[in-house]
Design a protein around this motif. Structure first.
Motif, PDB file in Angstrom:
ATOM      1  N   VAL A  23       0.826  -1.288  -0.127  1.00  0.00           N
ATOM      2  CA  VAL A  23      -0.054  -0.111  -0.150  1.00  0.00           C
ATOM      3  C   VAL A  23       1.046   1.135  -0.015  1.00  0.00           C
ATOM      4  O   VAL A  23       1.659   1.528   0.881  1.00  0.00           O
ATOM      5  N   PHE A  24       0.550   2.302  -0.920  1.00  0.00           N
ATOM      6  CA  PHE A  24       1.146   3.392  -0.937  1.00  0.00           C
ATOM      7  C   PHE A  24       0.542   4.595  -0.287  1.00  0.00           C
ATOM      8  O   PHE A  24      -0.590   4.829  -0.557  1.00  0.00           O
ATOM      9  N   PRO A  25       1.436   5.082   0.713  1.00  0.00           N
ATOM     10  CA  PRO A  25       0.599   6.313   1.295  1.00  0.00           C
ATOM     11  C   PRO A  25       0.362   7.408   0.344  1.00  0.00           C
ATOM     12  O   PRO A  25       1.156   7.680  -0.570  1.00  0.00           O
ATOM     13  N   PRO A  26      -1.007   8.152   0.417  1.00  0.00           N
ATOM     14  CA  PRO A  26      -1.003   9.236  -0.353  1.00  0.00           C
ATOM     15  C   PRO A  26      -0.314  10.393   0.018  1.00  0.00           C
ATOM     16  O   PRO A  26       0.155  10.510   0.856  1.00  0.00           O
ATOM     17  N   THR A  27      -0.158  11.362  -0.918  1.00  0.00           N
ATOM     18  CA  THR A  27       0.605  12.522  -0.839  1.00  0.00           C
ATOM     19  C   THR A  27      -0.461  13.587  -0.369  1.00  0.00           C
ATOM     20  O   THR A  27      -1.631  13.186  -0.642  1.00  0.00           O
ATOM     21  N   LEU A  28       0.192  14.635   0.173  1.00  0.00           N
ATOM     22  CA  LEU A  28      -0.677  15.701   0.355  1.00  0.00           C
ATOM     23  C   LEU A  28      -1.453  16.457  -0.707  1.00  0.00           C
ATOM     24  O   LEU A  28      -2.774  16.594  -0.461  1.00  0.00           O
ATOM     25  N   ARG A  29      -0.729  16.290  -1.796  1.00  0.00           N
ATOM     26  CA  ARG A  29      -1.365  17.058  -3.098  1.00  0.00           C
ATOM     27  C   ARG A  29      -2.652  16.082  -3.442  1.00  0.00           C
ATOM     28  O   ARG A  29      -3.794  16.700  -3.802  1.00  0.00           O
ATOM     29  N   GLU A  30      -2.419  14.737  -3.219  1.00  0.00           N
ATOM     30  CA  GLU A  30      -3.527  13.676  -3.669  1.00  0.00           C
ATOM     31  C   GLU A  30      -4.869  14.158  -2.610  1.00  0.00           C
ATOM     32  O   GLU A  30      -5.961  13.982  -2.822  1.00  0.00           O
ATOM     33  N   VAL A  31      -4.596  14.342  -1.466  1.00  0.00           N
ATOM     34  CA  VAL A  31      -5.448  14.565  -0.516  1.00  0.00           C
ATOM     35  C   VAL A  31      -6.371  15.970  -0.691  1.00  0.00           C
ATOM     36  O   VAL A  31      -7.482  15.920  -0.884  1.00  0.00           O
ATOM     37  N   LEU A  32      -5.477  16.961  -1.068  1.00  0.00           N
ATOM     38  CA  LEU A  32      -6.179  18.124  -1.380  1.00  0.00           C
ATOM     39  C   LEU A  32      -6.804  18.326  -2.533  1.00  0.00           C
ATOM     40  O   LEU A  32      -8.128  18.979  -2.626  1.00  0.00           O
ATOM     41  N   LEU A  33      -6.828  17.250  -3.400  1.00  0.00           N
ATOM     42  CA  LEU A  33      -7.470  17.118  -4.610  1.00  0.00           C
ATOM     43  C   LEU A  33      -8.690  16.521  -4.508  1.00  0.00           C
ATOM     44  O   LEU A  33      -9.412  16.131  -5.562  1.00  0.00           O
TER      45      LEU A  33
END
Length: 292
Positions: A23-33
């Motif tokens: 499982v790859f953790p999400p980036t902050l950018r992915e969360v913001l989008l």
């Protein structure tokens, strides 16, 4: 040295370890989008837009685009052109020199204590000045006629003024009073031990409660400090008001506050999204630790 036992199959053979998907953790950018945070960003844009409009409104009020010309208060104007009875006086007009025509009302000359003339404490003598006009619509303005150093001098002036105002010809002869138009000072309790009817503030509202013939009377909220004293009194020291600035710094401060509030709306959105991202990373780490 021993090796750990491997899982065996029913026939006794060893089996391979189960595959665990990575499982790859999400980036902050992915969360913001994500749609949730985009919707919250849109709400923050609306809130910031409202704050920006309020800041612009405050800036519009901070700068007087039509300032009062220097020395405008020194031009003598009829009181009716400056303010109407019962209306409040706008700041640029405080101290305006005005003229008013009318007659004195006998018996309504009242002393106001604690009045300073060039740093010397004394007394004012005030009167009800009935403005000339339609008798069916009576209008009065409070006038400070002059200053006395002692209460005895003020009382003597009141007696002279009442005698003059009660003369038959006084009611038929209109007088013109010129002076500065000054806002109501409000009311205050009399000093300890003094007569309960003692006045220490120049308040037309307080004077009105003691005036005669006040039924249906319209009264100016301001008073006139007469330039020419009457009744043997001394002239009231009433210098021209200081010229005000065309910039209202308090409104500019409020405008800056609204700009800060608008920026805080975006910071709050970012902080909430980052907290959610960090919480998600912690949950993934905890899940990986439990699986191992």
């Amino acid at each position: 040295m021993t090796t750990p036992d491997l899982p065996t199959s029913p026939d006794g053979g060893a089996t391979a370890a189960p595959d665990v998907p990575e499982v790859f953790p999400p980036t902050l950018r992915e969360v913001l989008l994500r749609p949730r945070w985009i919707a919250l960003l849109a709400l923050c844009l609306v809130v910031a837009g409202v704050f920006a409009w309020l800041g612009q409104w405050q800036l519009g009020r901070a700068i007087d685009i039509d300032p009062t010309p220097p020395g405008a208060t020194e031009e003598v104007r009829p009181i009716a052109e400056v303010v109407e009875p019962g209306q409040y006086l706008s700041e640029p007009r405080v101290g305006q020199r005005v003229t008013v025509t009318g007659t004195w009302v006998p018996g309504d000359f009242i002393i106001v204590a604690s009045r300073f003339n060039d740093g010397v404490e004394g007394y004012w003598v005030t009167g009800q000045f009935r403005v000339a006009g339609d008798p069916a619509v009576p209008v009065s303005v409070a006038v400070a006629l002059g200053w006395a150093a002692t209460e005895a001098e003020a009382e003597a002036a009141v007696e002279r003024l009442n005698e003059d105002a009660a003369a038959p010809e006084a009611a038929e002869t209109a007088l013109a009073i010129t002076g500065r138009l000054i806002s109501d000072e409000g009311t205050a309790l009399p000093p300890t031990g003094a007569d309960p009817f003692t006045l220490t503030r120049m308040s037309p509202a307080a004077l009105l409660s003691r005036w005669h013939d006040a039924d249906g009377l319209s009264v100016y909220r301001q008073y006139v400090a007469a330039e020419v004293p009457q009744g043997g009194l001394e002239a009231i020291s009433s210098p021209a008001p200081a010229e005000g600035s065309d910039v209202n710094w308090l409104n500019i401060f409020y405008a800056a506050e609204w700009a800060v509030f608008a920026g805080f709306a975006f910071y709050l959105w970012y902080r909430l999204a980052r907290d959610a991202w960090e919480k998600e990373l912690e949950d993934l780490e905890d899940a990986a630790a439990a699986a191992s």
